[in-house]
Design an enzyme around this catalytic site. Structure first.
Site, PDB file in Angstrom:
ATOM      1  N   PRO A  40       0.822  -1.224   0.000  1.00 61.16           N
ATOM      2  CA  PRO A  40       0.000   0.000   0.000  1.00 61.16           C
ATOM      3  C   PRO A  40       0.853   1.270   0.000  1.00 61.16           C
ATOM      4  CG  PRO A  40      -0.277  -1.235   2.061  1.00 61.16           C
ATOM      5  CD  PRO A  40       0.645  -2.026   1.207  1.00 61.16           C
ATOM      6  N   GLU A  64       2.617  -7.126   8.745  1.00 59.91           N
ATOM      7  CA  GLU A  64       2.617  -5.664   8.943  1.00 59.91           C
ATOM      8  C   GLU A  64       3.514  -4.959   7.937  1.00 59.91           C
ATOM      9  OE1 GLU A  64       1.004  -7.221  11.328  1.00 59.91           O
ATOM     10  OE2 GLU A  64      -0.365  -5.527  11.153  1.00 59.91           O
ATOM     11  N   ARG A  95      -2.845  -8.523 -20.842  1.00 58.25           N
ATOM     12  CA  ARG A  95      -3.720  -7.978 -21.887  1.00 58.25           C
ATOM     13  C   ARG A  95      -2.958  -7.110 -22.884  1.00 58.25           C
ATOM     14  NH1 ARG A  95      -7.648  -5.028 -21.763  1.00 58.25           N
ATOM     15  NH2 ARG A  95      -9.289  -6.309 -22.601  1.00 58.25           N
TER      16      ARG A  95
HETATM   17  N1  ADE Z   1      -0.672  -5.049  -0.137  1.00 56.31           N
HETATM   18  C1  ADE Z   1      -1.560  -4.621   0.799  1.00 56.31           C
HETATM   19  N2  ADE Z   1      -2.334  -3.656   0.303  1.00 56.31           N
HETATM   20  C2  ADE Z   1      -1.940  -3.436  -0.979  1.00 56.31           C
HETATM   21  C3  ADE Z   1      -2.353  -2.542  -2.000  1.00 56.31           C
HETATM   22  N3  ADE Z   1      -3.338  -1.669  -1.822  1.00 56.31           N
HETATM   23  N4  ADE Z   1      -1.717  -2.603  -3.184  1.00 56.31           N
HETATM   24  C4  ADE Z   1      -0.700  -3.465  -3.375  1.00 56.31           C
HETATM   25  N5  ADE Z   1      -0.260  -4.337  -2.448  1.00 56.31           N
HETATM   26  C5  ADE Z   1      -0.881  -4.322  -1.255  1.00 56.31           C
END
Ligand code: ADE
Length: 240
Positions: free
Chosen positions: A86, A113, A151
């Protein structure tokens, strides 16, 4: 193209690879995907890949050792090594096209985590996120990358121009699609689509793509490739 996916849930990823478009691309030899079990690079009997965080606090952190050994073992010298997390830059269609240009991608699926920061420093070329929300791990994100990138590979999507016309490729959302029957519950297919007039159909589709983008994702218009006619249509749609 070659994609390697490093994960502690190889079976989760394997089941996805057999299905649908990605499965076909692999069967047709356009794409080779190798799933690598991170635990096979652990050094202890229990195949441990995580440990408690320095500084305390809850949760576990993925250890650097297994990641470093895995990447040094599986990534070729010219591979692009991508950590899904994230904290990464947001994946979009432009990035997908860029990723499809690499001969080899190594997708690293983080869990718990987080991943020991030294993994980023030593064996990651870029970090990508699929959106501003937190998944339990990078596996679903890696599948998103595999499907979107495959794709883009020549000959994977059936019709030659169908990827060119994709939503986003030209910076606009897609126009509406219709198939038989011509009328359903009182709703008719737009007359122009039955006319056989290719120029009129193309003009209608462009206009409807502009309308859909203006209504649903006006933020995209700033980055779209628009000509004077597009701008005139948009002004009219806005009632200007
Ligand atoms: N791992 C946890 N959340 C994620 C996300 N939003 N994008 C990519 N990998 C992740």
């Amino acid at each position: 193209m070659q994609i390697k996916i490093v994960t502690i849930f190889p079976e989760l990823v394997e089941s996805f690879l057999g299905a649908s478009l990605v499965g076909k691309a692999i069967a047709a030899g356009k794409l080779a995907v190798e799933v690598v079990d991170l635990r096979s690079f652990a050094r202890d009997r229990h195949r441990t890949v995580d440990d408690v965080p320095y500084g305390g606090g809850g949760g576990m952190v993925m250890k650097a050792g297994p990641w470093l050994r895995a990447l040094r073992s599986v990534a070729g010298p010219d591979a692009r090594r991508v950590l899904l997390s994230p904290q990464g830059a947001r994946l979009d269609e432009r990035k997908v096209v860029e990723l499809a240009g690499w001969g080899e991608l190594v997708l690293m699926c983080g869990r718990y985590e987080g991943v020991d920061e030294r993994v980023r420093d030593l064996v990651v070329d870029e970090e990508l996120s699929i959106g501003d929300y937190v998944l339990a791990g990078g596996e679903v994100a890696a599948m998103v990358v595999v499907e979107t990138v495959s794709r883009q590979l020549p000959g994977v999507v059936g019709l030659g121009d169908s990827v060119e016309n994709d939503s986003f490729r030209r910076g606009l959302l897609d126009y509406p699609h219709f198939t038989r029957p011509r009328e359903i519950e009182g709703r008719e297919v737009p007359e122009v689509l039955l006319s056989g007039d290719h120029a009129a159909v193309a003009a209608w589709r462009r206009r409807e793509a502009l309308r859909a983008t203006l209504e649903k994702r006006p933020d995209l218009l700033a980055g779209a490739a628009l000509d004077d006619e597009d701008r005139r249509i948009l002004a009219a749609l806005r009632g200007e």
